[in-house]
Structures are given as C-alpha cells and as structure tokens.
Design an enzyme around this catalytic site. Sequence first.
Site, PDB file in Angstrom:
ATOM      1  N   GLU A   1      34.313  30.309 -46.394  1.00  0.00           N
ATOM      2  CA  GLU A   1      34.199  30.395 -44.942  1.00  0.00           C
ATOM      3  C   GLU A   1      35.399  31.121 -44.328  1.00  0.00           C
ATOM      4  OE1 GLU A   1      31.770  29.449 -42.824  1.00  0.00           O
ATOM      5  OE2 GLU A   1      30.437  28.655 -44.370  1.00  0.00           O
TER       6      GLU A   1
ATOM      7  N   LEU B   1      46.266  12.073 -43.778  1.00  0.00           N
ATOM      8  CA  LEU B   1      46.693  13.465 -43.648  1.00  0.00           C
ATOM      9  C   LEU B   1      47.280  13.758 -42.273  1.00  0.00           C
ATOM     10  CD1 LEU B   1      43.862  15.498 -45.409  1.00  0.00           C
ATOM     11  CD2 LEU B   1      46.151  14.990 -46.262  1.00  0.00           C
TER      12      LEU B   1
ATOM     13  N   TYR C   1      36.576  25.493 -38.778  1.00  0.00           N
ATOM     14  CA  TYR C   1      36.828  25.115 -40.171  1.00  0.00           C
ATOM     15  C   TYR C   1      37.389  26.299 -40.951  1.00  0.00           C
ATOM     16  CZ  TYR C   1      35.945  24.149 -45.085  1.00  0.00           C
ATOM     17  OH  TYR C   1      36.083  24.011 -46.440  1.00  0.00           O
TER      18      TYR C   1
ATOM     19  N   SER D   1      38.246  28.303 -49.095  1.00  0.00           N
ATOM     20  CA  SER D   1      36.801  28.313 -48.870  1.00  0.00           C
ATOM     21  C   SER D   1      36.304  29.716 -48.578  1.00  0.00           C
ATOM     22  CB  SER D   1      36.462  27.402 -47.681  1.00  0.00           C
ATOM     23  OG  SER D   1      35.137  27.597 -47.241  1.00  0.00           O
TER      24      SER D   1
ATOM     25  N   GLY E   1      41.517  13.587 -51.212  1.00  0.00           N
ATOM     26  CA  GLY E   1      40.069  13.785 -51.182  1.00  0.00           C
ATOM     27  C   GLY E   1      39.398  13.357 -52.469  1.00  0.00           C
ATOM     28  N   ILE E   2      39.980  12.389 -53.157  1.00  0.00           N
ATOM     29  CA  ILE E   2      39.429  11.947 -54.439  1.00  0.00           C
ATOM     30  C   ILE E   2      38.059  11.295 -54.286  1.00  0.00           C
ATOM     31  CG2 ILE E   2      40.500   9.635 -54.366  1.00  0.00           C
ATOM     32  CD1 ILE E   2      41.013   9.948 -57.396  1.00  0.00           C
TER      33      ILE E   2
END
Length: 326
Positions: free
Chosen positions: A130, A62, A152, A128, A9-10
């Site tokens: 979340e 991924l 998510y 997260s 995720g760079i």
Amino acid sequence: MAKKALITGITGQDGSYLAELLLDKGYEVHGIVRRVALEDPEHRLGRITHLQHKVELHPASLESFPSIYNVVRIIRPDECYHLAAQSFVDTSFKDAFSTLNININGTHYVLEALNELMPECRFYFAGSSEMFGKAEEVPQTEITRFHPRSPYGISKVAGFDLTRNYREAYGLYAASGILFNHESPRRGFEFVTRKITSHVARIKLGQIGHLSLGNLDAKRDWGHAREYVKAMWIMLQQDAPDDYVIATGETHSVREFCEIAFSYVGLDYREHVQIDPRFLRPAEVDLLIGDCTKAKDKLNWTYDIRFENLVKEMVDADLSFFSKNS
C-alpha cells in the site's frame, strides 16, 4: 543459548505464523500484547492459543514509549519483528489520527528502545504494498517511487523511512519487507479475502443469503502468509540489512477471488454478490503487483503456492469453522 526474538503483533495472522516458525528453529519467543488481550485470552489470543505455553507474552502499548522500553529492557532480544499496526485500510480512512499515531509513533518507539538498549539487535519492519498506492510502474520493485493512497499507506511509508534512517544514522541492523497482500485462514474477518470466504461458507451452509462488496475490479498480488513470514526471518539472517519486495508476481481481481471461492462450493458468485458503494475507497488502488527478483536472488526465497489453492484453503477452513460455530 537460544536466540531471543521479540514479536510485536504476535496475536495477528503474521505474528502467529512467525512465532511457529521461530519456535521450530529453537528460538525463545516473546510477544508484545495489549493488557486487555491477557484479560480476555479466549477472544483476543485465538490465533496463538496453541502456542501460549511455548511463548512469553508481555503487556505493552505501541502508544507508550515507556512500556515498549521496559519490555525491551527485560527481554534484551537478538531479533525484533515489528508487525503490529492498525492495518485495515478502510479503518485508516475513518480514523486517520489513530492510524498515524499508532503506526508511526509505535515504530519510532520500538526503534529508539532498541537503539538505546540493544543496538546489536536485528530489527524487521513490516512494510506494505500500500506504500506504492498509485504506482508509476508495473510491477513494483524496491526502487519504485511511493505514492500512498490511504492514511495506512502513508503511515507505512513513514515507518519505512524511520527504519532506513536508523540503519543509516545509527548503524542499526534494520531491514524492511515490502510485503504485498498475503492471506490465510487466520486473516481477520474485516479484510476482503476473509470476508469473501467466510460469507461463501455461511451462504453454502444456509446461514446468510448474500455478500456486499465494493470494487470487484480492484487487483492485488495475493500470496500465503505462511510463506511470507519465512522471508522475514531470512532477511534478518543476512550479513547486511536491506529492503526487499515480497510478492508472487501475479495479480488477480476481487472478482476472480469471488468466482473461485463460490464455484468451489458449487455456487455462482453473480447470484450472491451485491455492490455496495459504502465499501468503495475514497481513493482506490487499482493494480498492485510485485517484482520479488531481489528476494529470489539475494535471499533465495521462492513462492509456489497457486492462487486457487490459497482461496480453497481459506474456504475449507471457514466451512469447518462455521459448521462448528453455527
């Protein structure tokens, strides 16, 4: 010899700020990207264009264990920051299968590749707020029970449990940061904060007339991503791995965000914001606020950027962006 860091995720908001931080500290920085990003760098590598000559990018997915395994085998990192995920909550409702597949299996693939090839590598998992969802207590701490309210959030709970399991079962140095909402001018346009500031800029510039939003009374604990990635790095410098809540300890509503953003450019949000039921979540998370006492005490991490200044920084950046790209 410089330490090697691998960032999944760079190309995202957090990944770009983290890459800058690690480069400043003398790391050799590697990033995993999808092959399509390398084929279309202008649109897909925008946040790290200024860093491309300083980092090494590796195509992988991924969704493919062999590709992740091969990258780890080539790099043999000292630290791995797993930030990549399908992270937009609204999309997770519309495409739960992909969200669960990418976020859960992707985390598992990275952990297993490290466990097999580089068990001494230190691993960071991006948790997260979340995960708390319908929280039983306010504020939320590291021991607050998870009650996710979206695919998510569910996927992040699974990733958190996988990370803890690899720490306890295999002795991997695996830490999780339970990061509450963190924003910046590099936030994606699909997220409510950037949606607001980008629309404020375009309305001020006369390009559009209104902004459609869902629940204005939803409250979040919003901080600056640049400060939160510092906490990620500090977590992996500790003697032993652990899990930490990273938050500001303050909560603000979407309505407050709108009020500050619009008033900053001399507008009244009530004249431009429309409520659209399409943007209401099937299961809303009304109040998330974090208690980062553990991070302050054990990591010596502090946060002091005012919410109002964060909003203004984002508005300023979008005014500049849309003035140049109108």
